[in-house]
Scaffold this active site. Structure first.
Site, PDB file in Angstrom:
ATOM      1  CE  LYS A 180       6.075 -10.650 -22.410  1.00 13.84           C
ATOM      2  NZ  LYS A 180       6.177 -12.035 -23.082  1.00 13.84           N
ATOM      3  N   GLY A 234      16.491 -10.224 -22.208  1.00 17.21           N
ATOM      4  CA  GLY A 234      16.072 -10.521 -23.576  1.00 17.21           C
ATOM      5  C   GLY A 234      17.048  -9.771 -24.538  1.00 17.21           C
ATOM      6  CD  GLU A 256      21.472 -10.167 -16.087  1.00 14.25           C
ATOM      7  OE1 GLU A 256      22.372  -9.940 -16.904  1.00 14.25           O
ATOM      8  OE2 GLU A 256      21.520 -10.179 -14.538  1.00 14.25           O
ATOM      9  CB  CYS A 290      22.840 -13.573 -23.233  1.00 11.03           C
ATOM     10  SG  CYS A 290      22.322 -14.332 -21.848  1.00 11.03           S
ATOM     11  CD  GLU A 387      23.292 -12.393 -27.973  1.00 15.13           C
ATOM     12  OE1 GLU A 387      22.454 -11.426 -28.425  1.00 15.13           O
ATOM     13  OE2 GLU A 387      23.623 -12.645 -26.817  1.00 15.13           O
TER      14      GLU A 387
HETATM   15  P1  ADP Z   1      14.693 -12.712 -28.191  1.00 16.91           P
HETATM   16  O1  ADP Z   1      15.214 -12.001 -29.317  1.00 16.91           O
HETATM   17  O2  ADP Z   1      15.332 -13.482 -27.282  1.00 16.91           O
HETATM   18  O3  ADP Z   1      13.290 -13.165 -28.262  1.00 16.91           O
HETATM   19  P2  ADP Z   1      13.214 -10.452 -27.100  1.00 16.91           P
HETATM   20  O4  ADP Z   1      13.827  -9.310 -26.433  1.00 16.91           O
HETATM   21  O5  ADP Z   1      12.585 -10.209 -28.126  1.00 16.91           O
HETATM   22  O6  ADP Z   1      14.291 -11.240 -27.278  1.00 16.91           O
HETATM   23  O7  ADP Z   1      12.281 -11.287 -25.982  1.00 16.91           O
HETATM   24  C1  ADP Z   1      12.516 -11.397 -24.629  1.00 16.91           C
HETATM   25  C2  ADP Z   1      11.172 -11.183 -23.858  1.00 16.91           C
HETATM   26  O8  ADP Z   1      10.779  -9.824 -24.223  1.00 16.91           O
HETATM   27  C3  ADP Z   1      10.072 -12.444 -24.315  1.00 16.91           C
HETATM   28  O9  ADP Z   1       9.315 -12.456 -23.148  1.00 16.91           O
HETATM   29  C4  ADP Z   1       9.260 -11.145 -25.210  1.00 16.91           C
HETATM   30  O10 ADP Z   1       7.791 -11.550 -25.462  1.00 16.91           O
HETATM   31  C5  ADP Z   1       9.355  -9.572 -24.756  1.00 16.91           C
HETATM   32  N1  ADP Z   1       9.174  -8.660 -25.476  1.00 16.91           N
HETATM   33  C6  ADP Z   1       9.357  -8.565 -26.940  1.00 16.91           C
HETATM   34  N2  ADP Z   1       9.133  -7.140 -27.360  1.00 16.91           N
HETATM   35  C7  ADP Z   1       8.636  -6.823 -26.199  1.00 16.91           C
HETATM   36  C8  ADP Z   1       8.502  -5.241 -25.879  1.00 16.91           C
HETATM   37  N3  ADP Z   1       8.182  -4.318 -26.972  1.00 16.91           N
HETATM   38  N4  ADP Z   1       7.879  -5.160 -24.776  1.00 16.91           N
HETATM   39  C9  ADP Z   1       8.259  -5.661 -23.581  1.00 16.91           C
HETATM   40  N5  ADP Z   1       8.494  -6.963 -23.822  1.00 16.91           N
HETATM   41  C10 ADP Z   1       8.963  -7.416 -25.154  1.00 16.91           C
END
Ligand code: ADP
Length: 485
Positions: A180, A234, A256, A290, A387
């Site tokens: 995803k 993320g 990560e 990051c 951050e």
């Molecule tokens: P950023 O602040 O870099 O956008 P996120 O952690 O929100 O960091 O996003 C990184 C990835 O995690 C993206 O693919 C986002 O769609 C996904 N993501 C965000 N929220 C969730 C969640 N609750 N469960 C799984 N994946 C998520």
């Protein structure tokens, strides 16, 4: 780099070897962060679609996991060649989606492709062990076998390399994958899937689900019993959530997460090299990585010489849309990113920081922010704990080496750290004392496919790249052969 005969911009997701719409028929728009222009629309998938992808990956696992390593390697080599051949096109898609300067996108294609190449080579080196036996009639062996279906969730700031860094070692080890990508950057991911398909990857081995409902789809990916491993890059908040969700079925996990990288400049540093390294580390991707320097910590004896030179170098950076010639700092990815940087700037100024340069929205408007240097920064300011993820460099000073190390380690994060020094005893002392997974010494750039990337403390679990990369996607199986006389 040749251009492609078939367009790489796909408006469908990819499940079980088929380009497919969401079961609901819903789609969502993807826009250029530099000007809000529509790039295209992709399926807005939900739990039913991702469940189908997981089942397809599970069905493809027996054949893929038992294929000869050399055959898996050959497909990965072809994928690497295709990504390299289409580098320019991929870079343009990436810049349009995430705003980073084209030169950086071209660099990312090269970096991202190197993981595919490296993983192809490592596929043939997943060796087991034979253990000297503890009983005459027995032989003891260890096999390394692929874990099974891998769920991979990736961010927008490296739309290509965060995918290849996870997917290629997983595939090399014999796992099948459901990916995803971030909702802001699905097109780079879909282009990669097309090139993998053209390279001969069998149906179901790599599945790609696009969605705006990351919470629900990520929920399925981290709880479905057929998924045996979750790999995520993320935010720390989402990483913790996924870890908790994955606990229910005891999945293997690699995370990560966020960082709060210190960039230390000691009195004995080469100032010009330190300025160059600080610019490279802080302003790459407009500060949205990051491993970007989050705090510049300068020893008092060198501060007066370092700060003006660093500030002058920051003033020379060219702010422009990523596709414009010579662009060095592009837009923030979205309004949320802009708001966070502005909040941290205002907080620092309210607590007494001085603006050496920048400090406000850029004249280009939109999501562009002036590259900024703040001085007189203290631990009371939120930018030293959070951050920043933007083109703002807060500068703090410290007196002694021990004080510098203590400041650097005063964070819950532990991803990357950097320091500049020339004394070899200091280099060892500081290198060993920093509580980080990666330390750049006299360099602001450390990432490479051949070294282990990852963090300690709340920055993550597991490593990507290096000879250890495939271990994250395998399990040890111990065989005890009895009755051998
Ligand atoms: P950023 O602040 O870099 O956008 P996120 O952690 O929100 O960091 O996003 C990184 C990835 O995690 C993206 O693919 C986002 O769609 C996904 N993501 C965000 N929220 C969730 C969640 N609750 N469960 C799984 N994946 C998520």
């Amino acid at each position: 780099m040749a251009s492609t005969p078939a367009p790489l911009l796909h408006e469908q997701a990819y499940i079980d070897g088929q380009w497919t719409s969401a079961a609901s028929g819903r789609t969502f728009p993807v826009k250029d962060p530099a000007n809000d222009a529509l790039i295209g629309r992709v399926p807005d998938m939900d739990a039913a679609d991702v469940t189908r992808a997981i089942e397809a990956a599970h069905a493809a696992f027996p054949a893929w996991s038992t294929a000869l390593a050399a055959d898996r390697a050959a497909i990965l080599k072809r994928w690497h060649a295709a990504v390299t051949a289409h580098g320019r096109e991929l870079a343009e898609i990436m810049t349009r989606e995430c705003g980073k300067p084209l030169a950086e996108s071209i660099g990312e294609v090269r970096y991202g492709a190197s993981f595919i190449d490296w993983s192809a080579e490592q596929a043939r080196r997943v060796n087991g062990e034979i253990i000297p036996t503890d009983q005459r009639s027995r032989r003891l062996l260890v096999l390394r076998q692929p874990v099974g279906v891998v769920a991979a969730i990736t961010p927008w700031n490296f739309p290509l390399s965060m995918i290849t860094r996870k997917v290629s070692p997983a595939l090399a080890a014999g796992c099948t994958v459901v990916l995803k990508p971030a909702e802001l950057t699905p097109f780079t991911a879909l282009a990669l899937a097309q090139l993998a398909e053209e390279a001969g990857l069998p149906a179901g081995v790599l599945n790609l689900v696009t969605t705006t409902d990351a919470k629900r789809v990520g929920g399925v990916m981290s709880t479905h019993p057929l998924v045996r491993k979750v790999t995520f890059t993320g935010s720390t908040a989402v990483g913790k959530l996924l870890m908790a969700q994955a606990a229910g079925t005891v999945k293997k996990i690699s995370l990560e997460l966020g960082g709060n990288a210190p960039f230390l400049v000691f009195d004995d540093a080469d100032i010009d090299a330190a300025v160059e390294g600080a610019i490279a580390s802080k302003f790459r991707n407009s500060g949205q990585t990051c491993v970007c320097a989050n705090r510049v910590l300068v020893q008092e004896g060198i501060a007066e010489a370092f700060i003006p030179r660093f500030t002058a170098a920051v003033e020379r950076l060219k702010v422009a849309p990523g596709l414009e010639e010579g662009a060095q700092v592009g837009p923030m990815i979205d309004d949320k990113g802009v708001a966070k940087v502005m909040r941290l700037l205002q907080d620092a100024i309210a607590h007494g920081a001085q603006v050496a340069t920048g400090g406000k929205a850029h004249a280009l408007g939109g999501r562009f922010i002036e590259p900024t240097v703040l001085t007189g920064v203290t631990q009371a300011m939120a930018c030293t704990r959070e951050e920043i993820f933007g083109p703002v460099a807060p500068v703090q000073t410290f007196r002694t080496e021990a004080e510098g190390i203590a400041l650097a380690n005063d964070t819950v994060f532990g991803l990357a750290a950097y320091f500049y020094a020339r004394d070899s005893a200091r280099i060892w002392r500081v290198g060993e004392a920093l509580e980080y997974g990666m330390v750049g010494i006299n360099t602001g750039l450390i990432s490479t496919a051949v070294a282990p990337f990852g963090g300690v403390k709340e920055s993550g679990i597991g490593r990507e790249g290096s000879t250890h990369a495939l271990e994250e996607f395998t399990e040890m199986k111990y065989l005890s052969l009895a009755g051998l006389g």
